[in-house]
Design an enzyme around this catalytic site. Sequence first.
Site, PDB file in Angstrom:
ATOM      1  N   ASP B  36       0.810  -1.343  -0.113  1.00 49.86           N
ATOM      2  CA  ASP B  36      -0.033  -0.066  -0.206  1.00 49.86           C
ATOM      3  C   ASP B  36       0.701   1.345  -0.103  1.00 49.86           C
ATOM      4  O   ASP B  36       0.428   2.198  -0.350  1.00 49.86           O
ATOM      5  CB  ASP B  36      -0.974  -0.066   1.193  1.00 49.86           C
ATOM      6  CG  ASP B  36      -2.043  -1.109   1.111  1.00 49.86           C
ATOM      7  OD1 ASP B  36      -2.152  -1.847  -0.097  1.00 49.86           O
ATOM      8  OD2 ASP B  36      -2.869  -1.341   2.136  1.00 49.86           O
ATOM      9  N   ASP B 297     -12.708  34.394 -35.375  1.00 47.14           N
ATOM     10  CA  ASP B 297     -11.977  33.155 -35.829  1.00 47.14           C
ATOM     11  C   ASP B 297     -12.768  31.960 -34.630  1.00 47.14           C
ATOM     12  O   ASP B 297     -12.771  30.822 -35.317  1.00 47.14           O
ATOM     13  CB  ASP B 297     -10.635  33.140 -34.918  1.00 47.14           C
ATOM     14  CG  ASP B 297      -9.941  31.864 -35.025  1.00 47.14           C
ATOM     15  OD1 ASP B 297      -9.069  31.987 -35.957  1.00 47.14           O
ATOM     16  OD2 ASP B 297     -10.010  31.167 -34.167  1.00 47.14           O
ATOM     17  N   GLY B 432      -9.588  27.926 -35.849  1.00 48.64           N
ATOM     18  CA  GLY B 432     -10.764  28.235 -36.449  1.00 48.64           C
ATOM     19  C   GLY B 432     -10.262  28.644 -38.106  1.00 48.64           C
ATOM     20  O   GLY B 432     -10.596  27.870 -39.230  1.00 48.64           O
ATOM     21  N   LEU B 433      -9.299  29.733 -38.203  1.00 47.67           N
ATOM     22  CA  LEU B 433      -9.128  30.232 -39.426  1.00 47.67           C
ATOM     23  C   LEU B 433      -8.120  29.284 -40.165  1.00 47.67           C
ATOM     24  O   LEU B 433      -8.107  28.991 -41.308  1.00 47.67           O
ATOM     25  CB  LEU B 433      -8.659  31.513 -39.322  1.00 47.67           C
ATOM     26  CG  LEU B 433      -9.450  32.534 -39.369  1.00 47.67           C
ATOM     27  CD1 LEU B 433      -8.726  33.955 -39.056  1.00 47.67           C
ATOM     28  CD2 LEU B 433     -10.211  32.668 -40.672  1.00 47.67           C
TER      29      LEU B 433
HETATM   30  S1  SF4 Z   1      -2.168  -7.233  -2.490  1.00 47.62           S
HETATM   31 FE1  SF4 Z   1      -3.590  -5.180  -2.608  1.00 47.62          FE
HETATM   32  S2  SF4 Z   1      -4.012  -4.750  -0.381  1.00 47.62           S
HETATM   33 FE2  SF4 Z   1      -2.240  -6.344  -0.459  1.00 47.62          FE
HETATM   34  S3  SF4 Z   1      -0.439  -4.677  -0.482  1.00 47.62           S
HETATM   35 FE3  SF4 Z   1      -0.931  -5.264  -2.532  1.00 47.62          FE
HETATM   36  S4  SF4 Z   1      -2.328  -3.438  -3.205  1.00 47.62           S
HETATM   37 FE4  SF4 Z   1      -2.104  -3.544  -1.118  1.00 47.62          FE
END
Ligand code: SF4
Lengths: 427, 545
Positions: B36, B297, B432-433
């Site tokens: 994460d 224009d 435009g033009l």
């Molecule tokens: S599997 Fe999903 S929840 Fe687990 S670390 Fe990877 S992204 Fe995060």
Amino acid sequence: MNDLSTPRAVEPAAGRIEPIVLRERGQREVFCGLTGIVWLHRKMQDAFFLVVGSRTCAHLIQSAAGVMIFAEPRFATAILTDRDLAGLADAGDELDRICVTLLERRPDIATLFLVGSCPSEVIKLDLAKAAERLNARLFPRVRVHNYSGSGIETTFTQGEDNALRALVPTMPATDERQLLVVGCVADVVEDQLVRIFADLGIGPVRFLPARRARDLPPVGPGTLLLLAQPFNGETARALVARGARILQAPYPFGAEGTTAWLRAAADAWGVDTERFDAVTAPGIARARASLERARERLSGKRVFLMPDSQLEIPLARFLHRELGMSVIEVGTPYLDRQMVAAELPLLPPEATLSEGQHLERQLDRVRAAKPDLTVCGLGLANPLEAEGLTTKWSIELVFTPIHGYEQAGDLGGIFARPVERRERLKP
Amino acid sequence: MQLTLWTYEGPPHVGAMRIADSMRGVHLVLHAPQGDTYADLLFTMIDRQDRRPPVSYTTFQARDLGGDTANLVTRAVTDALERFQPQVILVGESCTAELIQDQPGSLAQGMRLPVPVVPLELPAYSKKENWGASETFYQLARTLLADRIPPPGTPRPGREGARRPRANLLGPTALAFRCRDDVTEIGILLEKMGVDVNVVAPLGASPDDIRRLPEADFNIDLYPEVSRTLATWLERQFGMPRTKVIPMGVGATRDFIAEVAGLAGLDPAVALAGELPGQASRSSSASRAPWYSRSVDSTYLTGKRVFIFADAAHAIAAARIAAEEMGFTVVGLGTFDRAFARDVREAAAKYGVEALISDDYLEVEKAIAAASPELVLGTQMERHIAKRLGIACAVISSPIHVQDVPARYSPVFGFEGANVLFDAWVHPLMMGLEEHLLQMFREDFEFHDGAAASHLPAASPAAPRPAAAVAPAPPAQAAPAPEAAVPANEPGDPQWTPDGEKELGKIPFFVRGKARRNTERFALERGIRRITVETLYDAKAHFSR
Ligand code: SF4
Ligand code: SF4
């Protein structure tokens, strides 16, 4: 810098001591194994990767992929919702439904990987069983495999190891003597290697994974393994369990690494020195020439590698021995000694080898050491640059072809460019 | 389970990170596995931040499960406090930690820390990023203002003496679209009106600033996705009124000025002096956009078909600009954020289109392809859709990519924002033009198929390309996927006769893709198997009705 004039230069000096290993625990700043999908799906063009996980997992993959949005990607996430967790929906049924819809949309898919994540593992969703069930229904049109890319069990490149490991049981058996190259390499690299092996008279040569996941190479007692990536330990061991034997070698990064790697196969096939030298000489010469610029730029400079892709140990060896850098610290998410047995003795003894991570303490060491180049993850690169350090974000190393002679210069360039840039820009 | 290819919003804890990252003196401890930590790169790479987001992750592993994951939380909190010395600690968890139920918020609260702890509940399996940001902002402010809530029924103190009216600017965050410059732009506008900015939050605010929120006379709910919850709460608890207009576009900016003047007890006429709606003179507005839009224009912009899909606030505002200030035709309007679906539906009704409320990228792509617009205004996702379909595109809302965080000053709110939008939307279209001249000289050799308009970079993948209808535009980086965007011809598809194909070749390249698409659709719908010159012109007549 060692003398490269003889390809045998990789043999460790006698009595050399291995670097000390610093084991750390704390916050880790490493991707999880799901990230591997980004390059695995590009390598295996008939494969689809379905992550069973959360919105976080979906977000991770698209962020790691640089949000490179392709026509319709060959990966997706089956996002678990409250209903699944509350048991209102039978997860198995839901998964079957999703897989079937998905495969109807994509008749070109011949291999489906169900990829486990942290949430699917914590709620103990049995993906092996799901794969079995789906195979009963879909095989032979589609073969379903499963593996885990979860962040509680895998880091970054371990996802590839688990994916390939999942293929091993379905590989056909053979007693034939063959060379099996294990680990994803770019197609262009694969083609170059095929030509070199042919010139050496080594063959048949097969690759795991193949360009189509469906074309599984066979394995058996006559199989000799040459590992192209240092992070496929579980796969290698599973192949050994099926009778294969590992050819110990450093990894094919740089002129020296590539030569030593090829030599391991050449020795096993009894290729004589003359032929080996004749075949490799042009590649070695080109690789060395192409490394000159990077070497000029980097020689004598100090590098710090944060743990990320597991490529750190072979790369530190390359940076030290071929580009003349001195290595302050080599971080690795985990140390698989069997996989780096031929690499460890080649590391400079003064380098600290660290396993695992305590991010803040490691950053303290980086700041104290003031390296000329810090190899780190994307989340850290800009902040460290802003502190005045020069960085190379390591994810590029898994997305760019870096193996073999013809890519040696590119590999050197990856490290030389940030240093060159900082030198060019006037303060 | 929900099948998702691409997601518009991240999980709710990423919303919490956006709040923590925007502020000073705030640290977020997240109970989460190592993977994460990817979220850091959103801030350091996309937003190009020069520091790490103030977030610590416990990064628990499988071997910790059932053991000491709770300990990891207390250790991470202790370490964060010691190392970063925040004035407030937010404690939350990501999807995986939610399942193992360590209650990190309560754990941290039980630690008797010297600073306030805000426990966050971020239901990862039902909520998303915007909700997480909004909820975090609200919980943080609630905690910091808990001891300042006046008893119900307390009348709001009037403005002391000759003090200028004061407003809070609520909602700007990291990773949102153009917040940095919009805050400056609106600040300038307020300054001109004689209104002081009391606090901007969360962007750049400290916990002490949050405590000062009630000192303002009213709130400017600038980014409702993030600030609506808090602004409504402040209205209820502190009797602080809030604005409802999003000052994007000249018309909306004028309305905003009138609204702010009303809340501040100022005469709007003074602030609006110089704003002469509908006048074609160069000085009819503080913005150049109305004049540019009226200059000849721009005639070529008339009725350009535009498809808008973004967060609700930006989408609704963009639709009004497109229709009223650019003279475009809105052929699609939608949002990925269900929380604001009703507002978007109401707006869509005004333009006679049905609102598209969906976070399914493929569905959005299908809707865009079906509407065959000439311009797409969307997010980073729609940029890719448009690129693939060979349609011009401008980004108007997050999710964004690195190129949507420009180095130059480029607000989209206020009068300068209207200028920026005019340029940003017109640029990808043919000038435009220039389009007109290309038509006139199309026989000249310079105007061969490959020549793009001079203002477009030669190889820009975003440029409308002649071959767009038959081949996917090359991706910007060297990792193209092999999947073709356009399905191969089915056997039943209409075929071009050589004559038809030749005539098609005479049509200027920049409209040729569209002509080809339209003609094929026309033929298909009528069961015409061979496309001749006749078919081509029948289709042209049909579509120009
Ligand atoms: S599997 Fe999903 S929840 Fe687990 S670390 Fe990877 S992204 Fe995060
Ligand atoms: S093409 Fe790649 S670099 Fe360009 S916007 Fe898309 S993801 Fe970003």
